[in-house]
Design a protein around this motif. Structure first.
Motif, short mmCIF file in Angstrom:
data_model
loop_
_atom_site.label_atom_id
_atom_site.label_comp_id
_atom_site.label_asym_id
_atom_site.label_seq_id
_atom_site.Cartn_x
_atom_site.Cartn_y
_atom_site.Cartn_z
N ILE A 203 0.84 -1.20 0.00
CA ILE A 203 0.00 0.00 0.00
C ILE A 203 0.87 1.25 0.00
O ILE A 203 0.64 2.20 -0.75
CB ILE A 203 -0.96 0.01 1.20
N ALA A 204 1.91 1.25 0.86
CA ALA A 204 2.80 2.41 0.94
C ALA A 204 3.52 2.64 -0.38
O ALA A 204 3.63 3.78 -0.85
CB ALA A 204 3.81 2.20 2.06
N ALA A 205 4.01 1.56 -1.00
CA ALA A 205 4.76 1.69 -2.25
C ALA A 205 3.88 2.20 -3.37
O ALA A 205 4.28 3.09 -4.14
CB ALA A 205 5.37 0.34 -2.63
N ARG A 206 2.68 1.64 -3.50
CA ARG A 206 1.78 2.10 -4.56
C ARG A 206 1.38 3.56 -4.36
O ARG A 206 1.31 4.34 -5.32
CB ARG A 206 0.54 1.20 -4.61
N ALA A 207 1.14 3.95 -3.11
CA ALA A 207 0.75 5.34 -2.83
C ALA A 207 1.89 6.31 -3.13
O ALA A 207 1.66 7.44 -3.57
CB ALA A 207 0.31 5.47 -1.38
N ALA A 208 3.12 5.85 -2.90
CA ALA A 208 4.28 6.72 -3.14
C ALA A 208 4.71 6.72 -4.60
O ALA A 208 5.42 7.63 -5.04
CB ALA A 208 5.45 6.27 -2.27
N GLY A 209 4.31 5.69 -5.35
CA GLY A 209 4.74 5.57 -6.74
C GLY A 209 6.06 4.84 -6.89
O GLY A 209 6.78 5.04 -7.88
N CYS A 210 6.37 3.98 -5.90
CA CYS A 210 7.62 3.23 -5.92
C CYS A 210 7.40 1.81 -6.45
O CYS A 210 6.28 1.31 -6.47
CB CYS A 210 8.20 3.12 -4.50
N ASN A 211 8.49 1.17 -6.84
CA ASN A 211 8.47 -0.24 -7.18
C ASN A 211 8.42 -1.05 -5.89
O ASN A 211 8.91 -0.61 -4.84
CB ASN A 211 9.71 -0.62 -7.99
N ILE A 212 7.86 -2.27 -5.96
CA ILE A 212 7.72 -3.09 -4.76
C ILE A 212 7.93 -4.57 -5.08
O ILE A 212 7.27 -5.11 -5.96
CB ILE A 212 6.35 -2.85 -4.08
N PHE A 213 8.88 -5.18 -4.38
CA PHE A 213 9.08 -6.63 -4.39
C PHE A 213 8.68 -7.15 -3.03
O PHE A 213 8.87 -6.47 -2.01
CB PHE A 213 10.54 -7.02 -4.62
#
Length: 241
Positions: free
Chosen positions: A196-206
């Motif tokens: 959730i944090a990554a998507r909200a920030a616009g970051c990639n997430i593994f």
């Protein structure tokens, strides 16, 4: 599908690998360190002192992920969502913190591939940060005791900023620190909080599949890849200048 692309089960579009980034942020509990046994020990010692029945390790492990206050509340109620009596919680929290502080790294160890992965990331020139919801009073001693602290240029704990994951604030703070755009940052985590944090920030997430996702399968998460270890992550990313 060619070897440079991957269809992640939690996404409907293909991601081209290697992802080009500049910095990597890594979660602590359930990603870098296996802390569940020590967290559960402290919870059960707290319950003992309060005259309440102990809980199985697997149950307490499913309560991990949203900070110690939430872990204490869940242990008191044996529920993910129920709220304990305020007076009981106020009494229980310092008991938990005392017991956890006394047994902070009795059984806690880095997961397989963590040291190798961190060394590879450093060798490849990535800037590294650790972002966790754990309080700083426990985060820094744990990183020191496990010889991980020196890998990170910045460490953000659950009480370092006004907001913590799943809010994007810590990730955006890391981007500002590294002077990069969110799309140039990768978060490696183990839970819904991280995605959730990554998507909200616009970051990639593994995501890693071995962590503490409140008892849920990590393959259900909205991530760019499921990786078996930090070392595997290094094969899916490329440093850009």
């Amino acid at each position: 599908m060619n070897q440079n692309s991957l269809q992640c089960a939690c996404r409907t579009t293909e991601i081209e690998f290697p992802i080009q980034i500049k910095a990597v942020v890594i979660d602590l509990d359930g990603t870098l360190l296996d802390t569940a046994t020590d967290l559960a020990f402290a919870a059960n010692k707290m319950l003992q002192e309060l005259g309440k029945p102990e809980l199985p390790l697997a149950t307490i492990q499913s309560f991990i992920g949203k900070g110690i206050q939430k872990l204490v509340k869940r242990s008191l109620t044996n529920s993910l969502e129920d709220e304990p009596d305020l007076e009981l919680f106020s009494k229980a929290l310092p008991i938990y913190e005392r017991n956890y502080g006394e047994h902070l790294y009795t059984h806690t160890r880095p997961y397989p591939g963590v040291i190798e992965g961190l060394n590879a990331l450093k060798e490849d020139g990535f800037q590294l940060a650790c972002i966790t919801n754990k309080a700083e009073a426990f985060t820094l001693p744990l990183l020191r005791a496990t010889n991980l602290l020196s890998y990170f240029e910045i460490v953000l704990s659950g009480d370092s900023l006004p907001k913590k994951k799943p809010d994007p604030m810590p990730l955006l703070h890391a981007c500002k620190h590294f002077q990069i755009e969110p799309c140039e940052l990768l978060l490696i985590g183990d839970s819904l909080n991280d995605t959730i944090a990554a998507r909200a920030a616009g970051c990639n997430i593994f995501c890693v599949p071995y962590g503490y996702n409140e008892g849920r399968d990590a393959h259900e998460l909205d991530c760019d890849a499921i990786i078996s270890s930090l070392l595997e992550a290094t094969k899916l990313i490329k440093k850009i200048n």
